[in-house]
Design a protein around this motif. Structure first.
Motif, mmCIF file in Angstrom:
data_model
loop_
_atom_site.group_PDB
_atom_site.id
_atom_site.type_symbol
_atom_site.label_atom_id
_atom_site.label_comp_id
_atom_site.label_asym_id
_atom_site.label_seq_id
_atom_site.Cartn_x
_atom_site.Cartn_y
_atom_site.Cartn_z
ATOM 1 N N CYS A 208 -23.100 -14.958 76.379
ATOM 2 C CA CYS A 208 -22.790 -13.623 75.864
ATOM 3 C C CYS A 208 -21.815 -13.687 74.692
ATOM 4 O O CYS A 208 -21.983 -12.983 73.688
ATOM 5 N N LEU A 209 -20.783 -14.501 74.811
ATOM 6 C CA LEU A 209 -19.818 -14.627 73.722
ATOM 7 C C LEU A 209 -20.466 -15.184 72.458
ATOM 8 O O LEU A 209 -20.164 -14.749 71.343
ATOM 9 N N THR A 210 -21.376 -16.122 72.632
ATOM 10 C CA THR A 210 -22.069 -16.686 71.476
ATOM 11 C C THR A 210 -22.932 -15.624 70.791
ATOM 12 O O THR A 210 -22.971 -15.529 69.557
ATOM 13 N N ALA A 211 -23.639 -14.812 71.607
ATOM 14 C CA ALA A 211 -24.469 -13.754 71.033
ATOM 15 C C ALA A 211 -23.626 -12.719 70.295
ATOM 16 O O ALA A 211 -23.981 -12.264 69.200
ATOM 17 N N MET A 212 -22.467 -12.339 70.869
ATOM 18 C CA MET A 212 -21.588 -11.371 70.215
ATOM 19 C C MET A 212 -21.040 -11.930 68.901
ATOM 20 O O MET A 212 -20.958 -11.221 67.893
ATOM 21 N N LEU A 213 -20.663 -13.178 68.925
ATOM 22 C CA LEU A 213 -20.147 -13.803 67.710
ATOM 23 C C LEU A 213 -21.214 -13.856 66.623
ATOM 24 O O LEU A 213 -20.942 -13.587 65.450
ATOM 25 N N LEU A 214 -22.448 -14.181 67.002
ATOM 26 C CA LEU A 214 -23.540 -14.244 66.039
ATOM 27 C C LEU A 214 -23.847 -12.862 65.469
ATOM 28 O O LEU A 214 -24.071 -12.698 64.271
ATOM 29 N N PHE A 215 -23.845 -11.816 66.328
ATOM 30 C CA PHE A 215 -24.095 -10.449 65.871
ATOM 31 C C PHE A 215 -23.011 -9.998 64.885
ATOM 32 O O PHE A 215 -23.288 -9.379 63.860
ATOM 33 N N GLY A 216 -21.754 -10.292 65.206
ATOM 34 C CA GLY A 216 -20.664 -9.923 64.311
ATOM 35 C C GLY A 216 -20.762 -10.613 62.971
ATOM 36 O O GLY A 216 -20.478 -10.026 61.921
ATOM 37 N N LEU A 217 -21.188 -11.878 62.985
ATOM 38 C CA LEU A 217 -21.323 -12.623 61.731
ATOM 39 C C LEU A 217 -22.420 -12.031 60.864
ATOM 40 O O LEU A 217 -22.254 -11.863 59.650
ATOM 41 N N ILE A 218 -23.567 -11.683 61.488
ATOM 42 C CA ILE A 218 -24.673 -11.098 60.727
ATOM 43 C C ILE A 218 -24.270 -9.744 60.156
ATOM 44 O O ILE A 218 -24.563 -9.415 59.006
ATOM 45 N N THR A 219 -23.560 -8.922 60.947
ATOM 46 C CA THR A 219 -23.112 -7.608 60.486
ATOM 47 C C THR A 219 -22.158 -7.736 59.305
ATOM 48 O O THR A 219 -22.238 -6.994 58.321
ATOM 49 N N ALA A 220 -21.238 -8.694 59.394
ATOM 50 C CA ALA A 220 -20.273 -8.876 58.312
ATOM 51 C C ALA A 220 -20.929 -9.315 57.016
ATOM 52 O O ALA A 220 -20.454 -9.000 55.927
ATOM 53 N N VAL A 221 -22.063 -10.004 57.109
ATOM 54 C CA VAL A 221 -22.751 -10.468 55.913
ATOM 55 C C VAL A 221 -23.620 -9.374 55.300
ATOM 56 O O VAL A 221 -23.680 -9.206 54.075
ATOM 57 N N ILE A 222 -24.289 -8.566 56.141
ATOM 58 C CA ILE A 222 -25.264 -7.583 55.646
ATOM 59 C C ILE A 222 -24.610 -6.280 55.225
ATOM 60 O O ILE A 222 -25.025 -5.640 54.251
#
Length: 268
Positions: A208-222
């Motif tokens: 779950c933490l990995t998925a949240m971190l990945l989602f936050g990274l994608i949001t910050a880029v887009i």
């Protein structure tokens, strides 16, 4: 006082077996809770203090040698006991040949007789069997690593290297010493049902933490690219003369009348 009584008991308890003096000592794993007491290729033995301090005629305390016999099984025990009265050939019974067949053993040197007196030790003294990882064919009596899953038996012996070159004094055989079992990769069950509850919980949390971190990274880029044209304002820079207002005017030659005008033809 207790140590002196123990030494006295040892002195009157010697017996002779097949020409060798046998002391009432059974080697065993050190009782101290040391790291790696028994591993997959080594184990730590108690030192036979105060058991090999009797005087021999063939060598002095600085010359007489204490060796350890490492036998693979009971067959190897019997073989050593049959030849211990002979001159020992360490090249034949070498470390390199010790585990090629079930009935073999090897000897490795522990120290001289003067190292095992009855003085009260100030530090923990153990002999780590199998600790030498640099064994070569040129060192037949090296203290090399032991084979995995081995079932071993050991005994201490005192050898006269000057005159007889035979075993003069010996301890008793130890109980079987079983090294730490090594599992093969094929024997490890990696099924989900074999995992503990704590392991499952940790795995889920990390996922779950990995998925949240990945989602936050994608949001910050887009996100910056999505709002690039929003919130723009046209800014008019003021001039040095203040606000400049320009009247709107129309030239007559480009002006289009807003209403039509009827013209009367005088010729009609």
């Amino acid at each position: 006082m207790a140590l002196l009584l123990s030494a006295l008991f040892v002195c009157v308890s010697f017996c002779t077996v097949n020409g060798q003096i046998q002391v009432p000592y059974v080697p065993g794993i050190t009782p101290y809770n040391l790291p790696g007491r028994v591993t997959a290729s080594t184990f730590s033995l108690k030192m036979p203090l105060c058991y090999f301090n009797q005087t021999l005629t063939g060598c002095t305390a600085a010359q007489c040698e204490i060796w350890l016999v490492v036998a693979r099984n009971a067959t190897a025990q019997t073989l050593f006991d049959a030849i211990k009265g002979n001159i020992l050939n360490t090249n034949v019974n070498s470390y390199q040949n010790a585990f090629t067949n079930p009935g073999t053993f090897f000897l490795t040197k522990v120290g001289t007789q003067q190292s095992f007196v009855c003085d009260e030790p100030t530090t923990v003294q153990v002999f780590r069997v199998g600790s030498d990882t640099t064994c070569t064919a040129l060192s037949p009596t090296c203290n090399g690593p032991l084979p995995p899953n081995a079932d071993l038996r050991v005994k201490y012996v005192l050898i006269d290297p000057i005159i007889s070159k035979k075993v003069e004094v010996e301890s008793q055989w130890s109980q079987p010493i079983l090294l730490t079992q090594v599992k093969t990769q094929q024997s490890i069950d990696e099924g989900f049902g074999k995992r503990s509850g704590a392991m499952i919980v940790i795995t889920v949390i990390l996922t779950c933490l990995t998925a949240m971190l990945l989602f936050g990274l994608i949001t910050a880029v887009i996100l910056p690219y999505c709002g690039v044209n929003r919130g723009k304002q046209e800014i008019t820079a003021p001039t040095s003369l203040g606000s400049l207002r320009v009247k709107r005017y129309n030239t007559h030659n480009v002006h289009s009348p807003t209403t039509s005008t009827a013209v009367t033809n005088p010729n009609i």
